[in-house]
Design a protein around this motif. Sequence first.
Motif, PDB file in Angstrom:
ATOM      1  N   ALA A 170      47.729  -3.123 -61.888  1.00  0.00           N
ATOM      2  CA  ALA A 170      48.135  -3.894 -60.710  1.00  0.00           C
ATOM      3  C   ALA A 170      47.243  -5.122 -60.549  1.00  0.00           C
ATOM      4  O   ALA A 170      47.719  -6.220 -60.228  1.00  0.00           O
ATOM      5  CB  ALA A 170      48.066  -3.012 -59.460  1.00  0.00           C
ATOM      6  N   PHE A 171      45.957  -4.944 -60.770  1.00  0.00           N
ATOM      7  CA  PHE A 171      45.022  -6.073 -60.681  1.00  0.00           C
ATOM      8  C   PHE A 171      45.374  -7.138 -61.720  1.00  0.00           C
ATOM      9  O   PHE A 171      45.406  -8.335 -61.415  1.00  0.00           O
ATOM     10  CB  PHE A 171      43.595  -5.574 -60.892  1.00  0.00           C
ATOM     11  N   ASN A 172      45.600  -6.707 -62.973  1.00  0.00           N
ATOM     12  CA  ASN A 172      45.965  -7.670 -64.024  1.00  0.00           C
ATOM     13  C   ASN A 172      47.218  -8.448 -63.651  1.00  0.00           C
ATOM     14  O   ASN A 172      47.295  -9.665 -63.863  1.00  0.00           O
ATOM     15  CB  ASN A 172      46.188  -6.934 -65.345  1.00  0.00           C
ATOM     16  N   LEU A 173      48.209  -7.746 -63.109  1.00  0.00           N
ATOM     17  CA  LEU A 173      49.463  -8.398 -62.758  1.00  0.00           C
ATOM     18  C   LEU A 173      49.266  -9.398 -61.618  1.00  0.00           C
ATOM     19  O   LEU A 173      49.793 -10.519 -61.660  1.00  0.00           O
ATOM     20  CB  LEU A 173      50.510  -7.352 -62.379  1.00  0.00           C
ATOM     21  N   VAL A 174      48.505  -9.007 -60.601  1.00  0.00           N
ATOM     22  CA  VAL A 174      48.251  -9.924 -59.483  1.00  0.00           C
ATOM     23  C   VAL A 174      47.500 -11.160 -59.961  1.00  0.00           C
ATOM     24  O   VAL A 174      47.810 -12.294 -59.553  1.00  0.00           O
ATOM     25  CB  VAL A 174      47.465  -9.201 -58.365  1.00  0.00           C
ATOM     26  N   ALA A 175      46.523 -10.965 -60.839  1.00  0.00           N
ATOM     27  CA  ALA A 175      45.780 -12.109 -61.374  1.00  0.00           C
ATOM     28  C   ALA A 175      46.704 -13.018 -62.184  1.00  0.00           C
ATOM     29  O   ALA A 175      46.632 -14.255 -62.084  1.00  0.00           O
ATOM     30  CB  ALA A 175      44.624 -11.624 -62.240  1.00  0.00           C
ATOM     31  N   HIS A 176      47.593 -12.422 -62.974  1.00  0.00           N
ATOM     32  CA  HIS A 176      48.542 -13.212 -63.776  1.00  0.00           C
ATOM     33  C   HIS A 176      49.501 -13.980 -62.867  1.00  0.00           C
ATOM     34  O   HIS A 176      49.793 -15.164 -63.112  1.00  0.00           O
ATOM     35  CB  HIS A 176      49.297 -12.280 -64.716  1.00  0.00           C
ATOM     36  N   LEU A 177      50.013 -13.330 -61.847  1.00  0.00           N
ATOM     37  CA  LEU A 177      50.903 -14.004 -60.897  1.00  0.00           C
ATOM     38  C   LEU A 177      50.176 -15.147 -60.187  1.00  0.00           C
ATOM     39  O   LEU A 177      50.753 -16.223 -59.987  1.00  0.00           O
ATOM     40  CB  LEU A 177      51.430 -13.005 -59.875  1.00  0.00           C
ATOM     41  N   SER A 178      48.936 -14.928 -59.818  1.00  0.00           N
ATOM     42  CA  SER A 178      48.160 -15.981 -59.160  1.00  0.00           C
ATOM     43  C   SER A 178      47.990 -17.188 -60.090  1.00  0.00           C
ATOM     44  O   SER A 178      48.099 -18.344 -59.655  1.00  0.00           O
ATOM     45  CB  SER A 178      46.792 -15.442 -58.747  1.00  0.00           C
ATOM     46  N   ALA A 179      47.730 -16.905 -61.364  1.00  0.00           N
ATOM     47  CA  ALA A 179      47.600 -17.991 -62.332  1.00  0.00           C
ATOM     48  C   ALA A 179      48.918 -18.757 -62.474  1.00  0.00           C
ATOM     49  O   ALA A 179      48.929 -19.994 -62.571  1.00  0.00           O
ATOM     50  CB  ALA A 179      47.159 -17.440 -63.688  1.00  0.00           C
ATOM     51  N   ALA A 180      50.046 -18.032 -62.471  1.00  0.00           N
ATOM     52  CA  ALA A 180      51.353 -18.687 -62.582  1.00  0.00           C
ATOM     53  C   ALA A 180      51.620 -19.585 -61.377  1.00  0.00           C
ATOM     54  O   ALA A 180      52.153 -20.697 -61.519  1.00  0.00           O
ATOM     55  CB  ALA A 180      52.451 -17.635 -62.724  1.00  0.00           C
ATOM     56  N   LEU A 181      51.260 -19.122 -60.188  1.00  0.00           N
ATOM     57  CA  LEU A 181      51.471 -19.932 -58.985  1.00  0.00           C
ATOM     58  C   LEU A 181      50.557 -21.153 -58.976  1.00  0.00           C
ATOM     59  O   LEU A 181      50.955 -22.235 -58.522  1.00  0.00           O
ATOM     60  CB  LEU A 181      51.240 -19.079 -57.737  1.00  0.00           C
ATOM     61  N   LEU A 182      49.338 -21.011 -59.476  1.00  0.00           N
ATOM     62  CA  LEU A 182      48.455 -22.166 -59.594  1.00  0.00           C
ATOM     63  C   LEU A 182      49.029 -23.181 -60.580  1.00  0.00           C
ATOM     64  O   LEU A 182      48.984 -24.392 -60.335  1.00  0.00           O
ATOM     65  CB  LEU A 182      47.070 -21.725 -60.060  1.00  0.00           C
ATOM     66  N   LEU A 183      49.580 -22.686 -61.681  1.00  0.00           N
ATOM     67  CA  LEU A 183      50.196 -23.589 -62.655  1.00  0.00           C
ATOM     68  C   LEU A 183      51.372 -24.324 -62.024  1.00  0.00           C
ATOM     69  O   LEU A 183      51.562 -25.532 -62.253  1.00  0.00           O
ATOM     70  CB  LEU A 183      50.651 -22.796 -63.881  1.00  0.00           C
ATOM     71  N   LEU A 184      52.168 -23.615 -61.223  1.00  0.00           N
ATOM     72  CA  LEU A 184      53.264 -24.248 -60.491  1.00  0.00           C
ATOM     73  C   LEU A 184      52.738 -25.397 -59.627  1.00  0.00           C
ATOM     74  O   LEU A 184      53.280 -26.513 -59.659  1.00  0.00           O
ATOM     75  CB  LEU A 184      53.962 -23.206 -59.617  1.00  0.00           C
ATOM     76  N   GLY A 185      51.683 -25.133 -58.859  1.00  0.00           N
ATOM     77  CA  GLY A 185      51.140 -26.167 -57.985  1.00  0.00           C
ATOM     78  C   GLY A 185      50.551 -27.329 -58.745  1.00  0.00           C
ATOM     79  O   GLY A 185      50.731 -28.497 -58.356  1.00  0.00           O
ATOM     80  N   ILE A 186      49.846 -27.049 -59.834  1.00  0.00           N
ATOM     81  CA  ILE A 186      49.223 -28.124 -60.615  1.00  0.00           C
ATOM     82  C   ILE A 186      50.273 -29.043 -61.228  1.00  0.00           C
ATOM     83  O   ILE A 186      50.174 -30.273 -61.140  1.00  0.00           O
ATOM     84  CB  ILE A 186      48.321 -27.522 -61.714  1.00  0.00           C
ATOM     85  N   VAL A 187      51.286 -28.463 -61.845  1.00  0.00           N
ATOM     86  CA  VAL A 187      52.314 -29.277 -62.499  1.00  0.00           C
ATOM     87  C   VAL A 187      53.086 -30.084 -61.459  1.00  0.00           C
ATOM     88  O   VAL A 187      53.345 -31.283 -61.638  1.00  0.00           O
ATOM     89  CB  VAL A 187      53.259 -28.393 -63.332  1.00  0.00           C
ATOM     90  N   ARG A 188      53.458 -29.467 -60.355  1.00  0.00           N
ATOM     91  CA  ARG A 188      54.224 -30.180 -59.328  1.00  0.00           C
ATOM     92  C   ARG A 188      53.428 -31.354 -58.767  1.00  0.00           C
ATOM     93  O   ARG A 188      53.932 -32.474 -58.676  1.00  0.00           O
ATOM     94  CB  ARG A 188      54.607 -29.220 -58.202  1.00  0.00           C
ATOM     95  N   ARG A 189      52.186 -31.119 -58.391  1.00  0.00           N
ATOM     96  CA  ARG A 189      51.381 -32.184 -57.807  1.00  0.00           C
ATOM     97  C   ARG A 189      51.047 -33.265 -58.830  1.00  0.00           C
ATOM     98  O   ARG A 189      50.942 -34.445 -58.487  1.00  0.00           O
ATOM     99  CB  ARG A 189      50.099 -31.598 -57.209  1.00  0.00           C
ATOM    100  N   THR A 190      50.893 -32.875 -60.084  1.00  0.00           N
ATOM    101  CA  THR A 190      50.625 -33.875 -61.126  1.00  0.00           C
ATOM    102  C   THR A 190      51.825 -34.789 -61.327  1.00  0.00           C
ATOM    103  O   THR A 190      51.674 -36.013 -61.455  1.00  0.00           O
ATOM    104  CB  THR A 190      50.256 -33.179 -62.449  1.00  0.00           C
ATOM    105  N   LEU A 191      53.025 -34.220 -61.352  1.00  0.00           N
ATOM    106  CA  LEU A 191      54.228 -35.036 -61.532  1.00  0.00           C
ATOM    107  C   LEU A 191      54.434 -35.983 -60.354  1.00  0.00           C
ATOM    108  O   LEU A 191      55.035 -37.056 -60.516  1.00  0.00           O
ATOM    109  CB  LEU A 191      55.448 -34.134 -61.699  1.00  0.00           C
ATOM    110  N   LEU A 192      53.945 -35.604 -59.192  1.00  0.00           N
ATOM    111  CA  LEU A 192      54.054 -36.498 -58.030  1.00  0.00           C
ATOM    112  C   LEU A 192      53.039 -37.633 -58.074  1.00  0.00           C
ATOM    113  O   LEU A 192      53.182 -38.617 -57.347  1.00  0.00           O
ATOM    114  CB  LEU A 192      53.842 -35.693 -56.738  1.00  0.00           C
TER     115      LEU A 192
END
Length: 582
Positions: free
Chosen positions: A88-110
């Motif tokens: 469960a910890f591994n999955l939560v950490a992976h999901l958190s990384a995916a959401l950070l990647l979402l934010g980084i790419v979106r804000r970079t494209l802006l």
Amino acid sequence: MRPRGLWLSAAMIVGVVALIYSNTFSVPFLFDDNPSIGGNQTIQQLWPIGPLLDPPCHGEAVQRRPVVNVSLAINYAISKTEPWSYHAFNLVAHLSAALLLLGIVRRTLLRIPGNPNTPQRDLDHLAKNSLLLATLVALIWAVHPLLTEAVTYTIQRTEVLAGLFYLLALYCVLRGSSSRHPLPWYTAAAVSCALAIGSKEAAISAPLVILLYDRVFLTASWRETFRRRWPLYVAMAASWAIPLVMLRHGHDGAAPFGHGRQALDYLLAQFGVLSHYLRLCYWPCPLVVDYGVYKPQTIGQILPYALLIGTLVIGVILALRRQPWLGFLGVAFFAILAPSSGMVPILQQVAAEKRMYLPLAAVVIATVMSVYALGRRLLDRRWPQSEDQPAYVRRLQAGLLGAMLVLLGSMTYIRNHDYRAAITLWEDTVRKCPENARAQNNLGFAYESIGLVEDAVICYRDALKLNIQPPTPHRNLGRALVKCGDVKEGLALLKKAVAFAPNDASAQADLGAALLSLGRAEDALPHLQKAVTLDPRSPDPHNNLGALLMRRGQFDQAIAQFRRALDLRPQFFEAQVNLQKA
């Protein structure tokens, strides 16, 4: 900003990834998990924190990685040695990384700065579709089968945590650059960088990669970059001291800098390894949990891959000038892999899919953006205004993207199924890499652990043929042969293992246990005593020594050994029974 759309994208990512990894919660501890979790006394209490920050240093995956050790202690406090909370910890950490990647790419494209090679119309179009593109990148990366080893194999959270904090440091710099009060963001970035390196040493590239990101996307010149944020990068670079402080913890299987021919051969072999990683990004099959030990290669074997990687490096250098965004992604890919692909030769593991956890993000972003740019160019020739595109074109695009995500997600779900037991994982590995002596040995151990000793003997013999170097294949085969009743050959192999490596605690313990099982207690005593001295953290020799002492009537000493075994492994049933008898 479209906050509703952003939340919907985040929810979709969480739901899809959680579904795909839903079959991992019952995955047992495997291979390196056992010494790093079950045999790791430092994680058995959360306070005082001192022992947690000083993890074991006998080849465990947590050595020199205090952040990972603390995370394991949190899981141990929740579920002891039950694996569900660890997954469960591994999955939560992976999901958190995916959401950070979402934010980084979106804000970079802006915020992509204009340059002669990027018309303003294209920048506007990127900004308009920033959320869609960022969601696609995060989804493809998060469900990609190449990440299964890092996420599903419990102790490989070293890669997940390093990647998570690496992305968090970058995200904080990005947010701080546009904030009226940047200090909290920059402080969080420096702390995140230290946590990334404390999770895995390979994250030492973080300060340099983030500095390059700053120059490419946030500032117009190097002078401006350093003028605005030089204290930040000094603080981030200070985290390089963490590996130096932890250097007293060695790394089994790693060759030091300049270790002669072996280090050079390992470096040359990485041309083929990097090429293999890139192929797996686009065709993730077959996936292998263990590629075996380092093997020298000829120049003819190396040259084609060297030309490919050399061409890519030249392309990255040229792209830094003409298409800086693409050049940045290329630098990030190579920089993150550099520590394990040449700087520190890991001779026992020439290739490992887990190392692609964060570099895969660079490949996915480059691919998605390149395909997007090419698709736009082709569609604009037919329909200059995107509003004029027929509905079937949009449906076709959505269908292709959906099919790709379903394919990748299905492959990940199926691959996770291989981890359901040690036997299935090592059978899969042996089938794909039949010349891998370590995989044959591990499969034999998996068979032996469930009582299939004759099958284990076959695997151990195959491992011995592939790797005649004692002591491991010899002691494993010898132990199994004694169990099968072939005492003469079994003891001969065990004695050979001890003669070759007299300071190998496992060899001494196996020979002592075999002699004890044959009723030769006096012959077993010196071997068990030496095993306990060489490796006082292993519970089995303590239990066996206790059983021997109990036979001799030395009950007080036997009780001490049984209690020590239970301290090391609280759920050690045999030691519990022996303690009650004593």
